[in-house]
Scaffold this motif. Sequence first.
Motif, PDB file in Angstrom:
ATOM      1  N   ARG A   1       0.829  -1.216   0.000  1.00  0.00           N
ATOM      2  CA  ARG A   1       0.000   0.000   0.000  1.00  0.00           C
ATOM      3  C   ARG A   1       0.864   1.266   0.000  1.00  0.00           C
ATOM      4  O   ARG A   1       0.596   2.227  -0.708  1.00  0.00           O
ATOM      5  CB  ARG A   1      -0.898  -0.036   1.247  1.00  0.00           C
TER       6      ARG A   1
ATOM      7  N   VAL B   1       2.568   1.923  -3.362  1.00  0.00           N
ATOM      8  CA  VAL B   1       1.597   2.505  -4.297  1.00  0.00           C
ATOM      9  C   VAL B   1       1.446   3.996  -4.007  1.00  0.00           C
ATOM     10  O   VAL B   1       1.527   4.835  -4.913  1.00  0.00           O
ATOM     11  CB  VAL B   1       0.229   1.787  -4.194  1.00  0.00           C
ATOM     12  N   ALA B   2       1.268   4.331  -2.727  1.00  0.00           N
ATOM     13  CA  ALA B   2       1.099   5.741  -2.343  1.00  0.00           C
ATOM     14  C   ALA B   2       2.312   6.575  -2.752  1.00  0.00           C
ATOM     15  O   ALA B   2       2.172   7.710  -3.210  1.00  0.00           O
ATOM     16  CB  ALA B   2       0.878   5.843  -0.836  1.00  0.00           C
TER      17      ALA B   2
ATOM     18  N   SER C   1      -5.346   7.013   0.881  1.00  0.00           N
ATOM     19  CA  SER C   1      -4.511   7.491   1.980  1.00  0.00           C
ATOM     20  C   SER C   1      -3.559   6.409   2.432  1.00  0.00           C
ATOM     21  O   SER C   1      -3.671   5.253   2.036  1.00  0.00           O
ATOM     22  CB  SER C   1      -5.398   7.888   3.157  1.00  0.00           C
ATOM     23  N   LEU C   2      -2.643   6.804   3.285  1.00  0.00           N
ATOM     24  CA  LEU C   2      -1.690   5.867   3.872  1.00  0.00           C
ATOM     25  C   LEU C   2      -2.291   5.206   5.112  1.00  0.00           C
ATOM     26  O   LEU C   2      -3.213   5.746   5.728  1.00  0.00           O
ATOM     27  CB  LEU C   2      -0.428   6.625   4.284  1.00  0.00           C
TER      28      LEU C   2
ATOM     29  N   TYR D   1       9.113  11.149  12.129  1.00  0.00           N
ATOM     30  CA  TYR D   1      10.512  11.236  11.730  1.00  0.00           C
ATOM     31  C   TYR D   1      10.844  12.532  11.014  1.00  0.00           C
ATOM     32  O   TYR D   1      11.990  12.993  11.052  1.00  0.00           O
ATOM     33  CB  TYR D   1      10.962   9.989  10.952  1.00  0.00           C
ATOM     34  N   LYS D   2       9.840  13.157  10.381  1.00  0.00           N
ATOM     35  CA  LYS D   2      10.092  14.482   9.816  1.00  0.00           C
ATOM     36  C   LYS D   2      10.348  15.477  10.946  1.00  0.00           C
ATOM     37  O   LYS D   2      11.247  16.323  10.854  1.00  0.00           O
ATOM     38  CB  LYS D   2       8.900  14.908   8.941  1.00  0.00           C
TER      39      LYS D   2
ATOM     40  N   TYR E   1       9.300   7.563   1.482  1.00  0.00           N
ATOM     41  CA  TYR E   1       8.895   8.969   1.392  1.00  0.00           C
ATOM     42  C   TYR E   1      10.091   9.914   1.383  1.00  0.00           C
ATOM     43  O   TYR E   1      10.003  11.009   0.826  1.00  0.00           O
ATOM     44  CB  TYR E   1       7.860   9.325   2.469  1.00  0.00           C
TER      45      TYR E   1
ATOM     46  N   GLY F   1       4.156   6.211  -5.186  1.00  0.00           N
ATOM     47  CA  GLY F   1       4.342   6.295  -6.635  1.00  0.00           C
ATOM     48  C   GLY F   1       5.473   5.428  -7.177  1.00  0.00           C
ATOM     49  O   GLY F   1       6.021   5.707  -8.236  1.00  0.00           O
TER      50      GLY F   1
ATOM     51  N   GLU G   1      10.535  12.674  -1.490  1.00  0.00           N
ATOM     52  CA  GLU G   1      10.839  14.064  -1.146  1.00  0.00           C
ATOM     53  C   GLU G   1      12.055  14.586  -1.914  1.00  0.00           C
ATOM     54  O   GLU G   1      12.096  15.745  -2.338  1.00  0.00           O
ATOM     55  CB  GLU G   1      11.137  14.069   0.351  1.00  0.00           C
TER      56      GLU G   1
ATOM     57  N   ILE H   1       9.167   5.405   5.874  1.00  0.00           N
ATOM     58  CA  ILE H   1      10.040   6.571   6.087  1.00  0.00           C
ATOM     59  C   ILE H   1      11.049   6.703   4.933  1.00  0.00           C
ATOM     60  O   ILE H   1      11.262   7.788   4.400  1.00  0.00           O
ATOM     61  CB  ILE H   1      10.753   6.464   7.456  1.00  0.00           C
TER      62      ILE H   1
ATOM     63  N   ILE I   1       0.331  14.183   3.752  1.00  0.00           N
ATOM     64  CA  ILE I   1       1.372  13.443   3.032  1.00  0.00           C
ATOM     65  C   ILE I   1       0.807  13.161   1.644  1.00  0.00           C
ATOM     66  O   ILE I   1      -0.192  12.463   1.526  1.00  0.00           O
ATOM     67  CB  ILE I   1       1.699  12.123   3.766  1.00  0.00           C
ATOM     68  N   PRO I   2       1.408  13.712   0.599  1.00  0.00           N
ATOM     69  CA  PRO I   2       0.851  13.495  -0.743  1.00  0.00           C
ATOM     70  C   PRO I   2       0.924  12.022  -1.141  1.00  0.00           C
ATOM     71  O   PRO I   2       1.890  11.339  -0.791  1.00  0.00           O
ATOM     72  CB  PRO I   2       1.768  14.314  -1.660  1.00  0.00           C
ATOM     73  N   VAL I   3      -0.095  11.548  -1.843  1.00  0.00           N
ATOM     74  CA  VAL I   3      -0.039  10.187  -2.396  1.00  0.00           C
ATOM     75  C   VAL I   3      -0.100  10.281  -3.913  1.00  0.00           C
ATOM     76  O   VAL I   3      -0.751  11.157  -4.462  1.00  0.00           O
ATOM     77  CB  VAL I   3      -1.154   9.267  -1.849  1.00  0.00           C
ATOM     78  N   PHE I   4       0.601   9.366  -4.573  1.00  0.00           N
ATOM     79  CA  PHE I   4       0.758   9.461  -6.028  1.00  0.00           C
ATOM     80  C   PHE I   4      -0.019   8.400  -6.779  1.00  0.00           C
ATOM     81  O   PHE I   4      -0.499   8.640  -7.868  1.00  0.00           O
ATOM     82  CB  PHE I   4       2.247   9.387  -6.383  1.00  0.00           C
TER      83      PHE I   4
ATOM     84  N   ILE J   1       6.061   8.599   9.265  1.00  0.00           N
ATOM     85  CA  ILE J   1       6.654   9.594   8.354  1.00  0.00           C
ATOM     86  C   ILE J   1       6.669  10.980   9.008  1.00  0.00           C
ATOM     87  O   ILE J   1       7.673  11.699   8.952  1.00  0.00           O
ATOM     88  CB  ILE J   1       5.870   9.611   7.013  1.00  0.00           C
TER      89      ILE J   1
ATOM     90  N   ILE K   1       2.036  20.600   2.940  1.00  0.00           N
ATOM     91  CA  ILE K   1       2.858  19.406   2.740  1.00  0.00           C
ATOM     92  C   ILE K   1       3.692  19.189   4.015  1.00  0.00           C
ATOM     93  O   ILE K   1       4.344  20.109   4.501  1.00  0.00           O
ATOM     94  CB  ILE K   1       3.800  19.593   1.540  1.00  0.00           C
ATOM     95  N   TYR K   2       3.671  17.965   4.545  1.00  0.00           N
ATOM     96  CA  TYR K   2       4.285  17.648   5.841  1.00  0.00           C
ATOM     97  C   TYR K   2       5.757  18.029   5.921  1.00  0.00           C
ATOM     98  O   TYR K   2       6.269  18.330   7.006  1.00  0.00           O
ATOM     99  CB  TYR K   2       4.123  16.144   6.136  1.00  0.00           C
ATOM    100  N   SER K   3       6.439  18.002   4.763  1.00  0.00           N
ATOM    101  CA  SER K   3       7.882  18.234   4.809  1.00  0.00           C
ATOM    102  C   SER K   3       8.231  19.721   4.796  1.00  0.00           C
ATOM    103  O   SER K   3       9.384  20.090   4.974  1.00  0.00           O
ATOM    104  CB  SER K   3       8.548  17.533   3.617  1.00  0.00           C
ATOM    105  N   LYS K   4       7.218  20.570   4.603  1.00  0.00           N
ATOM    106  CA  LYS K   4       7.493  21.994   4.451  1.00  0.00           C
ATOM    107  C   LYS K   4       7.172  22.833   5.678  1.00  0.00           C
ATOM    108  O   LYS K   4       7.280  24.051   5.644  1.00  0.00           O
ATOM    109  CB  LYS K   4       6.716  22.522   3.238  1.00  0.00           C
TER     110      LYS K   4
ATOM    111  N   TYR L   1      19.580   7.921   6.718  1.00  0.00           N
ATOM    112  CA  TYR L   1      18.689   7.814   5.551  1.00  0.00           C
ATOM    113  C   TYR L   1      18.379   9.161   4.906  1.00  0.00           C
ATOM    114  O   TYR L   1      18.126   9.241   3.713  1.00  0.00           O
ATOM    115  CB  TYR L   1      17.372   7.135   5.968  1.00  0.00           C
TER     116      TYR L   1
END
Lengths: 263, 263
Positions: free
Chosen positions: A132, A135-136, B242-243, B254-255, A254, A138, A258, A251, B234-237, B251, B199-202, A200
């Motif tokens: 899953r 897939v998310a 969803s995750l 750890y961010k 993603y 990409g 990123e 982790i 968290i973007p999904v592609f 995710i 976006i979670y990373s920003k 990582y």
Amino acid sequence: MEIINSSQNQYLKYLKKLYKTRKRKKENVFILEGKNIIEEACNLEMDFEYIFMTPEFHEKNKLDIKDFSPDKINIKYIEKKLLGKIADTVSPQGIIAIVKKPDYKFKQFKNKKNLLILDQIQDPGNMGTLIRTAVAAGMDGIIALKGCVDIYNLKVIRATMGTIFALPILTRIDLQQFKNLYQKNNFNLITAESSRGEIYSKVEYESPLMIVIGNEARGVRSEIIGLSDRLVKIPVFGDIDSLNAAIAGGIILYKSVEKNRTL
Amino acid sequence: MEIINSSQNQYLKYLKKLYKTRKRKKENVFILEGKNIIEEACNLEMDFEYIFMTPEFHEKNKLDIKDFSPDKINIKYIEKKLLGKIADTVSPQGIIAIVKKPDYKFKQFKNKKNLLILDQIQDPGNMGTLIRTAVAAGMDGIIALKGCVDIYNLKVIRATMGTIFALPILTRIDLQQFKNLYQKNNFNLITAESSRGEIYSKVEYESPLMIVIGNEARGVRSEIIGLSDRLVKIPVFGDIDSLNAAIAGGIILYKSVEKNRTL
């Protein structure tokens, strides 16, 4: 409408046997339970062997699922009580399907840009969640090396939450085949390793990329560690040895997203 | 050595009742099965009510586990067959313990720097994995709001892989108590939301920090979304909604680690 009402019925006996992993492997099929996932498989034009449904399910759903017509798919009607006994889920919703395994080709994987490699993942929940998550994120393919839990195990399929058909997945690939694929196609092989390796978040994840996640207890096999271009680790701070394999996968996948995409 | 050999024994009947969630809540205790986790609980000087073990376990382990002496802990010996029948695990390794729930104080949470908040997490595997991941990420506490699965459920405890005691965890906190804690202590409240948000990373994850992860299907409740300083997604592609909740938690936790620590 003929309705199967005996546990001695030949089709029912065949279905029952397929609840054993070995028999499923031999016949090259797998089982789906429940309306949503079977509908998904219909939409993707998967190759059905049989669909077993209760008359009650047929009655309730005949308008919704137009492709469930006996002209297109070999449907067997079966008493609710008999279907309930055979199913793995507590409430199978009156429908079980036998589906032929998709025939993903090894050679298609040569030109993939982002692959997730799974080495001896044993827990069905982890396996489904990793699929899953790939897939998310990409990714464009997964290789489950020989020694992983069967990806067509019902628990795995449930944990994928309907994404089992969303990506090509090669299974039962041995180390030599994997080594050939890696070496002949210049993949960048990055392996998660809980004790050694670079942090990582500090490495680049250039394509064509292979990210390897290993067994829940033992990690990735030494042969793959030896091949790897980079080993990466996720630092842990509390009184704990390592992260869950699916969490580590999430982790790292993603982090590669990123670094390589505009989020 | 007196050995329990009847299913009518009063201590055994009491243990049996505790396999029901309601009874455990009433008695304010929980159950542990297996040598490793009980050993861990011993080392942490948890408050044991009883330990049930088979004579075979006692014989085999008496040198290893010195704290398992009847002087310190109320030990009941029990026939292997009877213990096997009662246990939740397939192989309970000959030992089951009844432990008093740790008494973590609400007011201790006022000065915490990094909290994980869980809102209506239902799946025991997700709950256990989220606890394990919070420990790994060096969080200093968890609040499981009222409506989450019981964190002392045996499946949750197994999924934590021995980290259930590694962090203080407040349970059964209602929205009003949570709101008070948040507002009176200037927490930075960051909530995971699969469809909206930045976006979670920003975003920055300044302390004192609360990260909220919500229900597997419905996400975080609107009251908490309304309170939040930031929503993050968290973007999904791929073709996916969803995750998994634990993966999303991993995710984002750890961010926050990455942004706030030298890795």
